[in-house]
Design a protein around this motif. Structure first.
Motif, PDB file in Angstrom:
ATOM      1  N   ARG A 135       0.640  -1.198  -0.006  1.00  0.00           N
ATOM      2  CA  ARG A 135       0.091   0.012   0.032  1.00  0.00           C
ATOM      3  C   ARG A 135       0.954   1.105   0.006  1.00  0.00           C
ATOM      4  NH1 ARG A 135      -4.679  -1.259  -1.009  1.00  0.00           N
ATOM      5  NH2 ARG A 135      -5.814   0.732  -0.070  1.00  0.00           N
ATOM      6  N   MET A 136       2.152   1.207  -0.703  1.00  0.00           N
ATOM      7  CA  MET A 136       2.904   2.489  -0.798  1.00  0.00           C
ATOM      8  C   MET A 136       2.864   2.858  -2.458  1.00  0.00           C
ATOM      9  SD  MET A 136       6.138   0.946   1.180  1.00  0.00           S
ATOM     10  CE  MET A 136       7.008   2.482   1.238  1.00  0.00           C
ATOM     11  N   LEU A 137       2.731   4.079  -2.475  1.00  0.00           N
ATOM     12  CA  LEU A 137       2.829   4.793  -3.843  1.00  0.00           C
ATOM     13  C   LEU A 137       3.991   4.495  -4.283  1.00  0.00           C
ATOM     14  CD1 LEU A 137       0.525   7.859  -3.050  1.00  0.00           C
ATOM     15  CD2 LEU A 137      -0.134   5.758  -4.274  1.00  0.00           C
ATOM     16  N   GLN A 138       4.235   4.317  -5.739  1.00  0.00           N
ATOM     17  CA  GLN A 138       5.462   4.494  -6.488  1.00  0.00           C
ATOM     18  C   GLN A 138       5.094   5.274  -7.601  1.00  0.00           C
ATOM     19  OE1 GLN A 138       6.390  -0.246  -5.744  1.00  0.00           O
ATOM     20  NE2 GLN A 138       6.815   0.473  -7.862  1.00  0.00           N
ATOM     21  N   GLY A 139       6.176   5.385  -8.448  1.00  0.00           N
ATOM     22  CA  GLY A 139       6.395   6.213  -9.791  1.00  0.00           C
ATOM     23  C   GLY A 139       6.791   7.378  -9.789  1.00  0.00           C
ATOM     24  N   ARG A 140       6.141   8.333 -10.396  1.00  0.00           N
ATOM     25  CA  ARG A 140       6.642   9.484 -10.569  1.00  0.00           C
ATOM     26  C   ARG A 140       6.747  10.808  -9.652  1.00  0.00           C
ATOM     27  NH1 ARG A 140       9.116  11.318 -14.671  1.00  0.00           N
ATOM     28  NH2 ARG A 140       9.626  10.152 -16.607  1.00  0.00           N
ATOM     29  N   GLY A 141       6.346  10.403  -8.335  1.00  0.00           N
ATOM     30  CA  GLY A 141       6.347  11.319  -7.154  1.00  0.00           C
ATOM     31  C   GLY A 141       7.588  12.147  -6.970  1.00  0.00           C
ATOM     32  N   GLY A 142       7.388  13.381  -6.566  1.00  0.00           N
ATOM     33  CA  GLY A 142       8.578  14.322  -6.342  1.00  0.00           C
ATOM     34  C   GLY A 142       9.551  14.046  -5.312  1.00  0.00           C
ATOM     35  N   LYS A 143       9.473  12.957  -4.603  1.00  0.00           N
ATOM     36  CA  LYS A 143      10.277  12.538  -3.443  1.00  0.00           C
ATOM     37  C   LYS A 143      11.728  12.378  -3.837  1.00  0.00           C
ATOM     38  CE  LYS A 143       6.679  12.189  -0.417  1.00  0.00           C
ATOM     39  NZ  LYS A 143       6.535  12.258   1.072  1.00  0.00           N
ATOM     40  N   GLY A 144      12.497  12.913  -3.097  1.00  0.00           N
ATOM     41  CA  GLY A 144      14.049  12.385  -3.169  1.00  0.00           C
ATOM     42  C   GLY A 144      14.386  11.345  -2.670  1.00  0.00           C
ATOM     43  N   LEU A 145      15.778  10.941  -2.738  1.00  0.00           N
ATOM     44  CA  LEU A 145      16.306   9.970  -1.897  1.00  0.00           C
ATOM     45  C   LEU A 145      16.204  10.142  -0.395  1.00  0.00           C
ATOM     46  CD1 LEU A 145      19.336   8.964  -3.807  1.00  0.00           C
ATOM     47  CD2 LEU A 145      17.319   7.837  -3.912  1.00  0.00           C
ATOM     48  N   ASP A 199      22.840   3.665   0.011  1.00  0.00           N
ATOM     49  CA  ASP A 199      22.759   2.446  -1.478  1.00  0.00           C
ATOM     50  C   ASP A 199      23.515   2.920  -2.438  1.00  0.00           C
ATOM     51  OD1 ASP A 199      21.240   0.840   0.282  1.00  0.00           O
ATOM     52  OD2 ASP A 199      19.455   1.260  -0.860  1.00  0.00           O
ATOM     53  N   ALA A 200      23.229   4.184  -2.825  1.00  0.00           N
ATOM     54  CA  ALA A 200      23.796   4.797  -4.135  1.00  0.00           C
ATOM     55  C   ALA A 200      25.586   4.616  -3.807  1.00  0.00           C
ATOM     56  CB  ALA A 200      23.475   6.062  -4.543  1.00  0.00           C
ATOM     57  N   GLU A 201      25.822   5.006  -2.596  1.00  0.00           N
ATOM     58  CA  GLU A 201      27.214   5.209  -2.220  1.00  0.00           C
ATOM     59  C   GLU A 201      27.692   3.747  -2.452  1.00  0.00           C
ATOM     60  OE1 GLU A 201      27.105   7.378   1.468  1.00  0.00           O
ATOM     61  OE2 GLU A 201      27.064   8.931   0.530  1.00  0.00           O
ATOM     62  N   ARG A 202      27.152   2.897  -1.860  1.00  0.00           N
ATOM     63  CA  ARG A 202      27.616   1.437  -1.944  1.00  0.00           C
ATOM     64  C   ARG A 202      27.617   0.978  -3.284  1.00  0.00           C
ATOM     65  NH1 ARG A 202      24.650   0.833   2.856  1.00  0.00           N
ATOM     66  NH2 ARG A 202      23.027   0.170   1.712  1.00  0.00           N
ATOM     67  N   GLN A 240      13.575  12.482 -10.219  1.00  0.00           N
ATOM     68  CA  GLN A 240      14.439  13.058  -9.086  1.00  0.00           C
ATOM     69  C   GLN A 240      15.352  11.966  -8.481  1.00  0.00           C
ATOM     70  OE1 GLN A 240      12.239  15.609  -6.046  1.00  0.00           O
ATOM     71  NE2 GLN A 240      13.912  16.092  -5.028  1.00  0.00           N
ATOM     72  N   ARG A 241      14.591  10.807  -7.989  1.00  0.00           N
ATOM     73  CA  ARG A 241      15.477  10.117  -7.223  1.00  0.00           C
ATOM     74  C   ARG A 241      16.375   9.387  -8.343  1.00  0.00           C
ATOM     75  NH1 ARG A 241      10.270   6.780  -4.841  1.00  0.00           N
ATOM     76  NH2 ARG A 241       9.791   7.111  -7.002  1.00  0.00           N
ATOM     77  N   ALA A 242      16.010   9.164  -9.447  1.00  0.00           N
ATOM     78  CA  ALA A 242      17.245   8.584 -10.240  1.00  0.00           C
ATOM     79  C   ALA A 242      18.283   9.473 -10.500  1.00  0.00           C
ATOM     80  CB  ALA A 242      16.614   8.406 -11.744  1.00  0.00           C
ATOM     81  N   VAL A 243      18.048  10.822 -10.709  1.00  0.00           N
ATOM     82  CA  VAL A 243      18.947  11.946 -10.996  1.00  0.00           C
ATOM     83  C   VAL A 243      19.787  12.133  -9.734  1.00  0.00           C
ATOM     84  CG1 VAL A 243      19.395  14.455 -11.059  1.00  0.00           C
ATOM     85  CG2 VAL A 243      17.526  13.134 -12.451  1.00  0.00           C
ATOM     86  N   GLU A 244      19.249  12.198  -8.485  1.00  0.00           N
ATOM     87  CA  GLU A 244      20.082  12.040  -7.195  1.00  0.00           C
ATOM     88  C   GLU A 244      21.103  10.835  -7.082  1.00  0.00           C
ATOM     89  OE1 GLU A 244      17.916  12.822  -3.877  1.00  0.00           O
ATOM     90  OE2 GLU A 244      16.623  14.381  -4.699  1.00  0.00           O
ATOM     91  N   THR A 245      20.659   9.664  -7.553  1.00  0.00           N
ATOM     92  CA  THR A 245      21.262   8.285  -7.287  1.00  0.00           C
ATOM     93  C   THR A 245      22.529   8.564  -8.508  1.00  0.00           C
ATOM     94  OG1 THR A 245      19.352   7.298  -6.863  1.00  0.00           O
ATOM     95  CG2 THR A 245      21.364   5.838  -7.735  1.00  0.00           C
ATOM     96  N   ALA A 246      22.315   8.979  -9.594  1.00  0.00           N
ATOM     97  CA  ALA A 246      23.369   9.246 -10.597  1.00  0.00           C
ATOM     98  C   ALA A 246      24.439  10.184 -10.122  1.00  0.00           C
ATOM     99  CB  ALA A 246      22.800   9.589 -11.861  1.00  0.00           C
ATOM    100  N   ARG A 247      23.793  11.206  -9.460  1.00  0.00           N
ATOM    101  CA  ARG A 247      24.954  12.430  -8.778  1.00  0.00           C
ATOM    102  C   ARG A 247      25.870  11.773  -7.913  1.00  0.00           C
ATOM    103  NH1 ARG A 247      24.929  14.438  -4.306  1.00  0.00           N
ATOM    104  NH2 ARG A 247      22.662  14.081  -3.960  1.00  0.00           N
ATOM    105  N   VAL A 248      25.295  11.035  -6.910  1.00  0.00           N
ATOM    106  CA  VAL A 248      26.223  10.316  -6.032  1.00  0.00           C
ATOM    107  C   VAL A 248      27.158   9.501  -6.697  1.00  0.00           C
ATOM    108  CG1 VAL A 248      25.851   8.663  -4.104  1.00  0.00           C
ATOM    109  CG2 VAL A 248      24.381  10.342  -4.039  1.00  0.00           C
TER     110      VAL A 248
END
Length: 64
Positions: free
Chosen positions: A5-15, A22-25, A44-52
């Motif tokens: 019962r968790m939302l997924q998708g294009r929400g604007g939430k960051g990491l 996880d990204a650092e590992r 946003q989460r993909a961009v932040e992951t890629a930045r790390v």
């Protein structure tokens, strides 16, 4: 919505802090693979992951 019962998708939430860790590992694991280029979606989460990861690998940011 997931079965938990968790939302997924294009929400604007960051990491969350766990996602940053996880990204650092992942970046540590990728260091020995000779990565030259890193692509991500525009979510946003993909961009932040890629930045790390790209920061750890010393890769430049190139926006397409």
């Amino acid at each position: 919505m997931t079965r938990l019962r968790m939302l997924q998708g294009r929400g604007g939430k960051g990491l969350l802090p766990e996602g940053v860790a996880d990204a650092e590992r992942a970046a540590v694991e990728l260091e020995s693979h000779g990565i030259d280029v890193l692509y991500s979606s525009d979510q946003q989460r993909a961009v932040e992951t890629a930045r790390v990861i790209r920061t750890r690998l010393g890769l430049p940011r190139i926006r397409l």
